[in-house]
Scaffold this active site. Structure first.
Site, mmCIF file in Angstrom:
data_model
loop_
_atom_site.group_PDB
_atom_site.id
_atom_site.type_symbol
_atom_site.label_atom_id
_atom_site.label_comp_id
_atom_site.label_asym_id
_atom_site.label_seq_id
_atom_site.Cartn_x
_atom_site.Cartn_y
_atom_site.Cartn_z
ATOM 1 N NE ARG A 28 9.259 2.507 -0.294
ATOM 2 C CZ ARG A 28 8.908 2.745 -1.544
ATOM 3 N NH1 ARG A 28 8.915 1.787 -2.427
ATOM 4 N NH2 ARG A 28 8.533 3.934 -1.895
ATOM 5 N NE ARG A 32 6.700 -3.036 -5.873
ATOM 6 C CZ ARG A 32 6.769 -1.914 -6.576
ATOM 7 N NH1 ARG A 32 6.017 -1.766 -7.646
ATOM 8 N NH2 ARG A 32 7.603 -0.960 -6.242
ATOM 9 N NE ARG A 41 0.557 -4.043 -4.017
ATOM 10 C CZ ARG A 41 -0.193 -3.827 -5.069
ATOM 11 N NH1 ARG A 41 -1.405 -4.338 -5.135
ATOM 12 N NH2 ARG A 41 0.246 -3.102 -6.070
ATOM 13 C CG ASP A 77 3.400 5.609 0.383
ATOM 14 O OD1 ASP A 77 4.129 4.745 -0.123
ATOM 15 O OD2 ASP A 77 3.387 6.800 -0.006
ATOM 16 C CE1 TYR A 154 6.166 10.877 -5.764
ATOM 17 C CE2 TYR A 154 7.190 11.619 -3.740
ATOM 18 C CZ TYR A 154 7.154 10.756 -4.818
ATOM 19 O OH TYR A 154 8.107 9.782 -4.947
HETATM 20 O O1 CP3 Z 1 9.996 0.741 4.346
HETATM 21 C C1 CP3 Z 1 9.001 0.008 4.528
HETATM 22 O O2 CP3 Z 1 9.060 -1.228 4.466
HETATM 23 C C2 CP3 Z 1 7.707 0.666 4.939
HETATM 24 C C3 CP3 Z 1 6.822 0.986 3.907
HETATM 25 C C4 CP3 Z 1 7.025 2.192 3.002
HETATM 26 C C5 CP3 Z 1 6.310 2.307 1.780
HETATM 27 N N1 CP3 Z 1 6.554 3.547 1.265
HETATM 28 C C6 CP3 Z 1 5.404 1.288 1.220
HETATM 29 C C7 CP3 Z 1 5.207 1.272 -0.243
HETATM 30 C C8 CP3 Z 1 7.767 3.369 3.168
HETATM 31 C C9 CP3 Z 1 8.744 3.766 4.274
HETATM 32 C C10 CP3 Z 1 7.451 4.213 2.063
HETATM 33 C C11 CP3 Z 1 7.996 5.585 1.907
HETATM 34 C C12 CP3 Z 1 7.830 6.269 0.624
HETATM 35 N N2 CP3 Z 1 6.748 6.264 -0.218
HETATM 36 C C13 CP3 Z 1 8.773 7.165 0.093
HETATM 37 C C14 CP3 Z 1 10.066 7.562 0.760
HETATM 38 C C15 CP3 Z 1 11.077 6.494 0.659
HETATM 39 C C16 CP3 Z 1 11.739 6.388 -0.666
HETATM 40 O O3 CP3 Z 1 11.745 5.271 -1.195
HETATM 41 O O4 CP3 Z 1 12.248 7.392 -1.144
HETATM 42 C C17 CP3 Z 1 8.271 7.649 -1.124
HETATM 43 C C18 CP3 Z 1 8.962 8.608 -2.063
HETATM 44 C C19 CP3 Z 1 6.977 7.074 -1.311
HETATM 45 C C20 CP3 Z 1 6.025 7.333 -2.418
HETATM 46 C C21 CP3 Z 1 5.710 6.104 -3.140
HETATM 47 N N3 CP3 Z 1 4.939 5.067 -2.641
HETATM 48 C C22 CP3 Z 1 6.105 5.740 -4.459
HETATM 49 C C23 CP3 Z 1 6.980 6.601 -5.344
HETATM 50 C C24 CP3 Z 1 5.545 4.489 -4.719
HETATM 51 C C25 CP3 Z 1 5.591 3.715 -6.003
HETATM 52 C C26 CP3 Z 1 6.913 3.039 -6.069
HETATM 53 C C27 CP3 Z 1 6.916 1.887 -7.041
HETATM 54 O O5 CP3 Z 1 8.025 1.382 -7.204
HETATM 55 O O6 CP3 Z 1 5.865 1.482 -7.563
HETATM 56 C C28 CP3 Z 1 4.847 4.063 -3.567
HETATM 57 C C29 CP3 Z 1 4.129 2.793 -3.376
HETATM 58 C C30 CP3 Z 1 4.641 1.913 -2.298
HETATM 59 N N4 CP3 Z 1 4.744 2.295 -1.000
HETATM 60 C C31 CP3 Z 1 5.068 0.558 -2.407
HETATM 61 C C32 CP3 Z 1 5.417 0.158 -1.116
HETATM 62 C C33 CP3 Z 1 5.893 -1.208 -0.691
HETATM 63 C C34 CP3 Z 1 5.106 -0.286 -3.659
HETATM 64 C C35 CP3 Z 1 3.731 -0.396 -4.214
HETATM 65 C C36 CP3 Z 1 3.112 -1.741 -4.472
HETATM 66 O O7 CP3 Z 1 3.075 -2.644 -3.610
HETATM 67 O O8 CP3 Z 1 2.585 -1.853 -5.561
#
Ligand code: CP3
Length: 347
Positions: A28, A32, A41, A77, A154
Site C-alpha cells: 500500500r 491516502r 482522490r 485492487d 469478501y
Molecule cells: O499496495 C499498493 O500501493 C497498490 C494498491 C493496492 C490497493 N489495494 C489500493 C487501495 C493493493 C495492493 C490493494 C490490495 C487489497 N485491497 C487488499 C490486500 C492487501 C491488504 O491490505 O490486506 C485488500 C484486502 C483489499 C480490499 C480493499 N480495498 C479494502 C478493504 C479497501 C478499503 C480500505 C480502507 O481503508 O478504506 C480497499 C480500498 C483501497 N484499495 C484503497 C487503496 C489505496 C483505499 C481507498 C481510498 O483511496 O479511499
C-alpha cells in the site's frame, strides 16, 4: 554513453542472490497517507483511478518520486475481478468494500464467470504496460491479485468481517459449494496473474490477507490445494512469486509448501524464527509492524534495526511492513525508514 541504472536489488533478493543493500518497498505504498494521492482522490473515486490507466500510472509513480523504494506495485485492487465475474461492488465512504449481492446460495456460485482478463480487465493490463514503459527498466514492477480465501471472504461476508462466520459456515456446511467457489476464484486469479506477467509484471504477489483466520488443519483441507493450483503453474513463469498473508504464524510452512519464491511474514513472528522454519529454499519479505510508522522516530528506527539484525544480511531478505501502510502514517517516517534500511544494510 551514460549507462542506464537498473535497480535490480529487489529481483535479486527475491532470487536469493547477493545485493548491495537490502531492498525495500511497502505494501500500500500508494495511498491516502500521501498528500498527492489525497489530492487526486478529491477529483476521482478509487475505482475511477483503478479503471483509468493514466491515473493508475500516476498513482503508482507517486511513492517512487518521493521515496527511495526498490520496487513499484501496480495500483489496482484485489476486488477488481469480482465485478466482471458477476459480483458488483463499491467502496462506500468510511465502510470499505460493499458487495451488492453477497453469496448466499449455490446458484450464485454457479453463475460466477471465469473472466478473460485481456477483455474484462483490459484497463489493468494497459496500466501494467504503461507503467513498464514509464519505468523504462529502472525500477521493477510488481503485479498482484487476491488469494481465493480472501476474495471468497469478501464475496460471502459482503464486506469486511471480524469473525468470518458466514465464510467458515459455508466451508464447514457445504464443502462442495465451497470448493466450487474456490475453484472458480482460483481460475480467475491464475489467469489474471499470468496476464499481468504477459503484460510486463516482473514479479507477482498473491495477497491472502485474511487466511490467518484459519487453523492449520482447515488451511490444509479447504485452502492449500487451491492456492497450490495457482502458485505452482505461476512458478514456472520465471518471475518471482510472493506469497503473503497476515496472522500466519502457524501456517508458514503450509504456505511455503503451497508455493511462492518469497514468503511474506507479519510482525507477530520474529523474522529469524520464521526463516529458520521456512528453510533455505525461499526468500522472506517483512516484517515491521505498520503501526510503528506512527511511533516516535527513535522507536521506529530501533524496531527497523531489529528486523535487519534478524535478517543479518542473509541473501533473500526483502524489507517490508507486515501489512499495508496505514492512512495516518507521517510521510517523513516513511522516508526515514527507507533510507535507514538502505544505510544500515549496506554490504
Ligand atoms: O499496495 C499498493 O500501493 C497498490 C494498491 C493496492 C490497493 N489495494 C489500493 C487501495 C493493493 C495492493 C490493494 C490490495 C487489497 N485491497 C487488499 C490486500 C492487501 C491488504 O491490505 O490486506 C485488500 C484486502 C483489499 C480490499 C480493499 N480495498 C479494502 C478493504 C479497501 C478499503 C480500505 C480502507 O481503508 O478504506 C480497499 C480500498 C483501497 N484499495 C484503497 C487503496 C489505496 C483505499 C481507498 C481510498 O483511496 O479511499
Amino acid at each position: 554513453m551514460v549507462p542506464r541504472i537498473m535497480r535490480d536489488r529487489f529481483l535479486r533478493a527475491c532470487r536469493r542472490e547477493p545485493v548491495d543493500r537490502t531492498p525495500v518497498w511497502f505494501m500500500r505504498q500508494a495511498g491516502r497517507y500521501m498528500a498527492e494521492y489525497r489530492a487526486l482522490r478529491t477529483k476521482h473515486t478509487i475505482l475511477d483511478i483503478c479503471r483509468t490507466p493514466e491515473l493508475a500510472l500516476e498513482v503508482t509513480l507517486q511513492p517512487l518520486r518521493k521515496f527511495d523504494f526498490d520496487a513499484a506495485i501496480l495500483f489496482a485492487d484485489i476486488l477488481l475481478p469480482l465485478a466482471p465475474m458477476g459480483a458488483s461492488f463499491e467502496f462506500a465512504k468510511g465502510e470499505g468494500p460493499v458487495i451488492h449481492e453477497p453469496i448466499r446460495s449455490r446458484a450464485q456460485i454457479d453463475k460466477l464467470r471465469v473472466i478473460d482478463p485481456e477483455e474484462d480487465l483490459a484497463y489493468v493490463l494497459e496500466a501494467v504496460r504503461m507503467i513498464r514503459r514509464e519505468l523504462d527498466g529502472k525500477t521493477p514492477l510488481i503485479g498482484f491479485a487476491g488469494a481465493p480465501f480472501t476474495l471468497a471472504s469478501y464475496l460471502i461476508e459482503g464486506g469486511r468481517s471480524s469473525h468470518f462466520v458466514l465464510t467458515k459456515t459455508l466451508m464447514y456446511q457445504d464443502p462442495d459449494s465451497w470448493n466450487a467457489l474456490m475453484t472458480t476464484l482460483s481460475a480467475v486469479v491464475l489467469r489474471l496473474l499470468n496476464a499481468q506477467i504477459d503484460a510486463g509484471a516482473q514479479a507477482v504477489q498473491l495477497f491472502d490477507s485474511w487466511v490467518g483466520q484459519l487453523s492449520p488443519d482447515d488451511y490444509a483441507t479447504y485452502v492449500a490445494p487451491h492456492v497450490r493450483g495457482i502458485l505452482q503453474p505461476l512458478m514456472t513463469r520465471g518471475v518471482p512469486v510472493l506469497h503473503f498473508g497476515t496472522g500466519t504464524a502457524t501456517l508458514l510452512e503450509a504456505q511455503r509448501d503451497a508455493g511462492g519464491t518469497v514468503i511474506g511474514v507479519d510482525w507477530r513472528t520474529p523474522l529469524d524464527d520464521a526463516w529458520r522454519r521456512l528453510g533455505d529454499g525461499v526468500a522472506v519479505q517483512g516484517n515491521l509492524d505498520p503501526t510503528l510508522l506512527l511511533a516516535p522516530r527513535d522507536v521506529l528506527l530501533a524496531a527497523a534495526g531489529r528486523v535487519l539484525d534478524r535478517a543479518a544480511n542473509r541473501n533473500g531478505h526483502v524489507f517490508n511492513l507486515g501489512h499495508g501502510i496505514l492512512p495516518e502514517t507521517p510521510v517523513d517516517n516513511v522516508a526515514a525508514v527507507v533510507d535507514f534500511v538502505h544505510q544500515r544494510s549496506e554490504r
